[in-house]
Design a protein around this motif. Structure first.
Motif, PDB file in Angstrom:
ATOM      1  N   TYR A 136      -1.019   4.377  -1.949  1.00 34.33           N
ATOM      2  CA  TYR A 136      -1.569   5.328  -2.440  1.00 34.33           C
ATOM      3  C   TYR A 136      -0.679   6.148  -3.408  1.00 34.33           C
ATOM      4  O   TYR A 136       0.445   6.775  -3.038  1.00 34.33           O
ATOM      5  CB  TYR A 136      -1.987   6.472  -1.147  1.00 34.33           C
ATOM      6  N   TRP A 137      -1.097   6.517  -4.611  1.00 37.06           N
ATOM      7  CA  TRP A 137      -0.192   6.890  -5.650  1.00 37.06           C
ATOM      8  C   TRP A 137      -0.849   8.006  -6.554  1.00 37.06           C
ATOM      9  O   TRP A 137      -2.084   7.304  -7.141  1.00 37.06           O
ATOM     10  CB  TRP A 137       0.558   6.041  -6.387  1.00 37.06           C
ATOM     11  N   ASN A 138      -0.550   8.886  -6.986  1.00 36.43           N
ATOM     12  CA  ASN A 138      -1.047   9.790  -8.134  1.00 36.43           C
ATOM     13  C   ASN A 138      -2.925  10.036  -7.684  1.00 36.43           C
ATOM     14  O   ASN A 138      -3.542  10.026  -8.645  1.00 36.43           O
ATOM     15  CB  ASN A 138      -1.090   9.042  -9.446  1.00 36.43           C
ATOM     16  N   GLY A 139      -2.936  10.132  -6.398  1.00 39.28           N
ATOM     17  CA  GLY A 139      -4.268  10.613  -6.225  1.00 39.28           C
ATOM     18  C   GLY A 139      -5.245   9.569  -5.956  1.00 39.28           C
ATOM     19  O   GLY A 139      -6.486   9.391  -5.778  1.00 39.28           O
TER      20      GLY A 139
ATOM     21  N   GLN B 208       2.606   6.469   0.192  1.00 34.21           N
ATOM     22  CA  GLN B 208       1.901   6.088   1.538  1.00 34.21           C
ATOM     23  C   GLN B 208       1.460   4.604   1.247  1.00 34.21           C
ATOM     24  O   GLN B 208       0.847   4.265   0.145  1.00 34.21           O
ATOM     25  CB  GLN B 208       0.599   7.136   1.617  1.00 34.21           C
ATOM     26  N   ALA B 209       1.296   3.907   2.423  1.00 37.65           N
ATOM     27  CA  ALA B 209       0.947   2.422   2.195  1.00 37.65           C
ATOM     28  C   ALA B 209       0.110   1.808   3.321  1.00 37.65           C
ATOM     29  O   ALA B 209       0.277   2.642   4.392  1.00 37.65           O
ATOM     30  CB  ALA B 209       2.106   1.614   1.994  1.00 37.65           C
ATOM     31  N   SER B 210      -0.637   0.871   3.313  1.00 43.68           N
ATOM     32  CA  SER B 210      -1.074   0.329   4.451  1.00 43.68           C
ATOM     33  C   SER B 210      -0.206  -0.117   5.269  1.00 43.68           C
ATOM     34  O   SER B 210       1.029  -0.259   4.941  1.00 43.68           O
ATOM     35  CB  SER B 210      -2.287  -0.843   3.831  1.00 43.68           C
ATOM     36  N   CYS B 211      -0.401  -0.552   6.495  1.00 46.42           N
ATOM     37  CA  CYS B 211       0.587  -1.153   7.442  1.00 46.42           C
ATOM     38  C   CYS B 211       0.542  -2.725   7.593  1.00 46.42           C
ATOM     39  O   CYS B 211       0.948  -3.092   8.589  1.00 46.42           O
ATOM     40  CB  CYS B 211       0.374  -0.423   8.940  1.00 46.42           C
ATOM     41  N   THR B 212      -0.390  -3.101   6.810  1.00 45.29           N
ATOM     42  CA  THR B 212      -0.604  -4.651   6.882  1.00 45.29           C
ATOM     43  C   THR B 212      -0.737  -5.242   5.342  1.00 45.29           C
ATOM     44  O   THR B 212      -0.930  -4.349   4.361  1.00 45.29           O
ATOM     45  CB  THR B 212      -1.720  -5.097   7.274  1.00 45.29           C
TER      46      THR B 212
ATOM     47  N   SER C 146      -0.279  -2.946  -4.936  1.00 45.83           N
ATOM     48  CA  SER C 146       1.140  -3.100  -5.403  1.00 45.83           C
ATOM     49  C   SER C 146       1.498  -4.608  -4.799  1.00 45.83           C
ATOM     50  O   SER C 146       1.177  -4.904  -3.810  1.00 45.83           O
ATOM     51  CB  SER C 146       1.920  -2.091  -5.647  1.00 45.83           C
ATOM     52  N   VAL C 147       2.435  -5.068  -5.718  1.00 47.35           N
ATOM     53  CA  VAL C 147       2.798  -6.579  -5.296  1.00 47.35           C
ATOM     54  C   VAL C 147       3.964  -6.491  -4.062  1.00 47.35           C
ATOM     55  O   VAL C 147       4.690  -5.358  -3.981  1.00 47.35           O
ATOM     56  CB  VAL C 147       3.693  -7.089  -6.389  1.00 47.35           C
ATOM     57  N   TRP C 148       3.808  -7.150  -3.046  1.00 45.78           N
ATOM     58  CA  TRP C 148       4.375  -7.086  -1.633  1.00 45.78           C
ATOM     59  C   TRP C 148       5.816  -7.457  -2.005  1.00 45.78           C
ATOM     60  O   TRP C 148       6.578  -7.075  -1.439  1.00 45.78           O
ATOM     61  CB  TRP C 148       3.819  -8.037  -0.884  1.00 45.78           C
ATOM     62  N   SER C 149       5.976  -8.568  -3.124  1.00 41.80           N
ATOM     63  CA  SER C 149       7.387  -9.019  -2.891  1.00 41.80           C
ATOM     64  C   SER C 149       8.505  -8.113  -3.607  1.00 41.80           C
ATOM     65  O   SER C 149       9.628  -8.474  -3.427  1.00 41.80           O
ATOM     66  CB  SER C 149       7.394 -10.286  -4.178  1.00 41.80           C
TER      67      SER C 149
END
Length: 133
Positions: free
Chosen positions: A113-116, A88-92, A121-124
């Motif tokens: 969102y990882w492991n609760g 799960q990730a942000s949309c921006t 994390s890096v965008w590249s």
């Protein structure tokens, strides 16, 4: 003397017109597709506006990446997200500290969102990214 004033007035008017056209052209030439970095959901306790459509997203990375507490390469590592794992990730993207990863230098990060835990994390290294709603 009258002629001199007339030519001066024409010159001033032409210069003003040229400046106004230059200002308009420069503003129009700004890239429209570059998203404006937004304040992190982690750092903001504000309640979201219910009138705005809320979107959710997910992402996966081309290689294993660190999930960090803050958008900075020196921030605490919360975990390692394996390559090709959907999270799960942000949309921006958000602006943060500079880093070199996946062959690129950048200062853009993605909230994940990882492991609760929510972290960054890096965008590249984003391989795939999509809206889920």
């Amino acid at each position: 003397m009258v002629l001199k004033r007339l030519f001066t007035a024409i010159g001033v008017t032409a210069a003003a017109l040229a400046l106004s056209l230059t200002a308009t052209t420069s503003a129009a030439a700004a890239p429209a597709d570059a998203p404006t970095p937004v304040k992190s959901r982690i750092e903001s306790a504000a309640v979201p506006d219910t009138a705005v459509e809320q979107r959710t997203c997910r992402a996966r990375f081309s290689q294993g990446v660190n999930q960090r507490l803050k958008a900075d390469a020196t921030s605490t590592i919360l975990g390692i997200i394996p390559a090709d794992t959907w999270v799960q990730a942000s949309c921006t993207r958000v602006a943060g500290g500079e880093y070199n990863a996946c062959g690129l230098a950048s200062d853009f990060w993605m909230e994940v969102y990882w492991n609760g835990n929510w972290g960054h994390s890096v965008w590249s290294c984003v391989k795939d990214w999509e809206y889920t709603s």
